[in-house]
Design an enzyme around this catalytic site. Structure first.
Site, PDB file in Angstrom:
ATOM      1  N   HIS A  94      38.732  37.906  39.325  1.00 52.54           N
ATOM      2  CA  HIS A  94      38.131  38.713  40.394  1.00 52.54           C
ATOM      3  C   HIS A  94      37.571  37.810  41.487  1.00 52.54           C
ATOM      4  O   HIS A  94      37.859  37.988  42.675  1.00 52.54           O
ATOM      5  CB  HIS A  94      37.032  39.600  39.801  1.00 52.54           C
ATOM      6  CG  HIS A  94      36.223  40.372  40.807  1.00 52.54           C
ATOM      7  ND1 HIS A  94      36.294  41.748  40.925  1.00 52.54           N
ATOM      8  CD2 HIS A  94      35.308  39.973  41.729  1.00 52.54           C
ATOM      9  CE1 HIS A  94      35.481  42.145  41.890  1.00 52.54           C
ATOM     10  NE2 HIS A  94      34.854  41.094  42.390  1.00 52.54           N
ATOM     11  N   GLU A  95      36.762  36.832  41.077  1.00 56.04           N
ATOM     12  CA  GLU A  95      36.085  35.981  42.069  1.00 56.04           C
ATOM     13  C   GLU A  95      37.081  35.127  42.851  1.00 56.04           C
ATOM     14  O   GLU A  95      36.984  35.020  44.081  1.00 56.04           O
ATOM     15  CB  GLU A  95      35.043  35.096  41.384  1.00 56.04           C
ATOM     16  CG  GLU A  95      33.930  35.858  40.673  1.00 56.04           C
ATOM     17  CD  GLU A  95      33.179  36.849  41.548  1.00 56.04           C
ATOM     18  OE1 GLU A  95      33.166  36.678  42.779  1.00 56.04           O
ATOM     19  OE2 GLU A  95      32.633  37.815  40.995  1.00 56.04           O
ATOM     20  N   HIS A 128      38.777  36.966  45.559  1.00 52.41           N
ATOM     21  CA  HIS A 128      38.032  37.076  46.837  1.00 52.41           C
ATOM     22  C   HIS A 128      38.471  35.957  47.787  1.00 52.41           C
ATOM     23  O   HIS A 128      38.539  36.151  49.011  1.00 52.41           O
ATOM     24  CB  HIS A 128      36.521  36.982  46.605  1.00 52.41           C
ATOM     25  CG  HIS A 128      35.885  38.283  46.196  1.00 52.41           C
ATOM     26  ND1 HIS A 128      36.084  39.467  46.876  1.00 52.41           N
ATOM     27  CD2 HIS A 128      35.029  38.582  45.179  1.00 52.41           C
ATOM     28  CE1 HIS A 128      35.379  40.439  46.292  1.00 52.41           C
ATOM     29  NE2 HIS A 128      34.742  39.933  45.254  1.00 52.41           N
ATOM     30  N   TYR A 154      33.711  42.896  54.426  1.00 45.62           N
ATOM     31  CA  TYR A 154      32.992  43.269  53.196  1.00 45.62           C
ATOM     32  C   TYR A 154      31.954  44.348  53.468  1.00 45.62           C
ATOM     33  O   TYR A 154      30.756  44.156  53.279  1.00 45.62           O
ATOM     34  CB  TYR A 154      32.349  42.011  52.608  1.00 45.62           C
ATOM     35  CG  TYR A 154      32.108  42.071  51.105  1.00 45.62           C
ATOM     36  CD1 TYR A 154      33.169  42.188  50.217  1.00 45.62           C
ATOM     37  CD2 TYR A 154      30.829  42.000  50.589  1.00 45.62           C
ATOM     38  CE1 TYR A 154      32.959  42.234  48.858  1.00 45.62           C
ATOM     39  CE2 TYR A 154      30.602  42.046  49.225  1.00 45.62           C
ATOM     40  CZ  TYR A 154      31.671  42.165  48.369  1.00 45.62           C
ATOM     41  OH  TYR A 154      31.452  42.208  47.015  1.00 45.62           O
ATOM     42  N   GLU A 210      36.851  44.588  47.259  1.00 52.60           N
ATOM     43  CA  GLU A 210      36.384  44.610  45.865  1.00 52.60           C
ATOM     44  C   GLU A 210      37.484  45.074  44.916  1.00 52.60           C
ATOM     45  O   GLU A 210      37.667  44.511  43.831  1.00 52.60           O
ATOM     46  CB  GLU A 210      35.181  45.559  45.741  1.00 52.60           C
ATOM     47  CG  GLU A 210      33.860  44.870  45.842  1.00 52.60           C
ATOM     48  CD  GLU A 210      33.754  43.717  44.860  1.00 52.60           C
ATOM     49  OE1 GLU A 210      33.967  43.921  43.656  1.00 52.60           O
ATOM     50  OE2 GLU A 210      33.472  42.602  45.293  1.00 52.60           O
ATOM     51  N   ASP A 249      24.547  48.430  48.816  1.00 54.60           N
ATOM     52  CA  ASP A 249      25.747  47.727  48.362  1.00 54.60           C
ATOM     53  C   ASP A 249      26.782  47.607  49.496  1.00 54.60           C
ATOM     54  O   ASP A 249      27.963  47.848  49.285  1.00 54.60           O
ATOM     55  CB  ASP A 249      26.316  48.486  47.139  1.00 54.60           C
ATOM     56  CG  ASP A 249      27.523  47.831  46.511  1.00 54.60           C
ATOM     57  OD1 ASP A 249      27.606  46.585  46.533  1.00 54.60           O
ATOM     58  OD2 ASP A 249      28.380  48.566  45.996  1.00 54.60           O
ATOM     59  N   HIS A 270      30.982  48.048  45.809  1.00 49.27           N
ATOM     60  CA  HIS A 270      31.235  48.028  44.362  1.00 49.27           C
ATOM     61  C   HIS A 270      31.222  49.445  43.775  1.00 49.27           C
ATOM     62  O   HIS A 270      31.381  49.621  42.576  1.00 49.27           O
ATOM     63  CB  HIS A 270      30.189  47.186  43.623  1.00 49.27           C
ATOM     64  CG  HIS A 270      30.191  45.737  43.990  1.00 49.27           C
ATOM     65  ND1 HIS A 270      29.416  45.226  45.006  1.00 49.27           N
ATOM     66  CD2 HIS A 270      30.872  44.689  43.477  1.00 49.27           C
ATOM     67  CE1 HIS A 270      29.622  43.919  45.100  1.00 49.27           C
ATOM     68  NE2 HIS A 270      30.500  43.565  44.186  1.00 49.27           N
TER      69      HIS A 270
HETATM   70  N1  ASN Z   1      30.045  39.236  41.581  1.00 50.82           N
HETATM   71  C1  ASN Z   1      29.914  39.823  42.894  1.00 50.82           C
HETATM   72  C2  ASN Z   1      31.290  40.174  43.397  1.00 50.82           C
HETATM   73  O1  ASN Z   1      32.217  39.402  43.304  1.00 50.82           O
HETATM   74  C3  ASN Z   1      29.230  38.862  43.778  1.00 50.82           C
HETATM   75  C4  ASN Z   1      29.273  39.207  45.214  1.00 50.82           C
HETATM   76  O2  ASN Z   1      29.890  38.501  45.968  1.00 50.82           O
HETATM   77  N2  ASN Z   1      28.670  40.292  45.636  1.00 50.82           N
HETATM   78  O3  ASN Z   1      31.487  41.221  43.911  1.00 50.82           O
HETATM   79 ZN    ZN Z   2      33.617  41.051  44.011  1.00 53.34          ZN
END
Ligand code: ASN
Ligand code: ZN
Length: 325
Positions: free
Chosen positions: A144-145, A148, A159, A168, A242, A247
């Site tokens: 996931h990371e 990004h 974002y 996301e 958020d 998310h």
């Molecule tokens: N773990 C979170 C995400 O990847 C961290 C963030 O960037 N908000 O969405």
């Molecule tokens: Zn994320």
């Protein structure tokens, strides 16, 4: 419950993370030879100084007991599995398609309850052990990371709001696929959970998110109550927390991806993953694309890459979450 528990904590974390991004000096993460993976794992040793001390470079053997945890070796392995997926399945040479070194810093801060891509590298907290366990053993979280980063170098989806929820969702789709690919699980067999094993013992929940059944991953006061993800556009979250629900509303395109994978059959990465990847990297998405624009493009990509039947499966999947292509 948007202003309570982890949701409020997550907002604080986001502000904190933006601070990190802003403050962070540009590192020397220059590209290496084409096609070769180049991992560098650091430890922050409980501080917030990035990247920290280099503890495992590419090709070095596991550090084992030199670190009190398995975190550096898990991070190294997770980067490897993610790199392999992008290279072998999608023909992509690392995050920027030019061999960008994969940098990870473990033991960031004290009991830090997050993992993130900061624009240049990955950061892993240890978790507080009350709400979250550590993050390095969750391949879908690492996938996931790092995704990004891929999004940053391609569609660069803003974002915020629907484009942020797409950003996301893409991280969840590829994070889940990377896990499924490494476990050799087809779409019908996969659990479609993000961060199963992440919630500490005592938290009432199975994972951070469910792509198959958004809104059902947990129900616990320490996480702000019930999982707030909608699974249909009719229930889109329109509040401000958020980043406008990045998310939260990601549940909608997540479920569309799940439905498309099931409709297309076989492994998620065989056809559906390639359709979503082509959509992300086509150059045809605006940085502020909404769900409709993304859905329309996935359908046309399905027709181009495959056929009218594949297109129809994708159209049906979006209809299943209330979006008409
Ligand atoms: N773990 C979170 C995400 O990847 C961290 C963030 O960037 N908000 O969405
Ligand atoms: Zn994320």
């Amino acid at each position: 419950h948007d202003d309570q528990g982890v949701r409020a904590a997550a907002d604080d974390t986001t502000k904190h993370d933006e601070g990190i991004r802003a403050a962070r000096a540009k590192g020397d993460h220059s590209a290496v030879s084409a096609g070769a993976i180049n991992r560098k794992i650091y430890s922050c040793n409980g501080t917030t100084n990035l990247p920290g001390t280099l503890i495992r470079a590419e090709g070095q053997k596991p550090i084992g007991t030199r670190d009190a945890s398995q975190d550096p070796d898990e991070c190294y392995a997770g980067f490897g599995a993610t790199f392999d997926f992008y290279k072998n399945v999608l023909g992509r040479n690392s995050i920027n398609d030019s061999g960008l070194p994969l940098i990870g810093s473990v033991h960031y801060g004290k009991k830090y309850d997050n993992a993130m891509w900061d624009g240049e590298q990955m950061i892993f907290g240890d978790g507080d052990g009350v709400i979250f366990n550590g993050f390095t053993d969750e391949l879908d979280v690492i996938g996931h990371e790092l995704t990004h980063g891929v999004t940053q170098y391609t569609a660069n989806l803003e974002y915020e709001g629907e484009s942020g929820a797409l950003n996301e969702s893409i991280s969840d789709c590829f994070g889940s696929m990377i896990k499924q690919y490494s476990l050799k699980q087809d779409s019908a067999t996969a659990d479609w959970l993000i961060g199963d094993g992440l919630l500490a013992k005592g938290i009432n929940g199975v994972a951070l998110r469910s792509m198959k059944e958004p809104g059902t991953a947990y129900d616990d006061p320490q996480l702000g109550g019930q999982d707030p993800q909608p699974s249909n556009y009719a229930n889109l979250y329109k509040g401000k927390s958020d980043n406008g629900g990045v998310h939260i509303n990601s549940g909608i395109p997540n479920k569309a991806f799940y439905l498309a994978c099931i409709g297309l059959g076989g492994n998620s990465w065989d056809r559906c993953g390639k359709i979503w990847y082509q959509t992300l990297t086509s150059g045809k998405l605006s940085t502020r694309a909404n769900f409709q624009a993304f859905a329309d493009l996935t359908a046309s990509v399905a027709a181009t890459l495959y056929d009218a039947d594949a297109r129809q499966k994708v159209v049906d999947a979006w209809a299943g979450v209330g979006i008409t292509v």
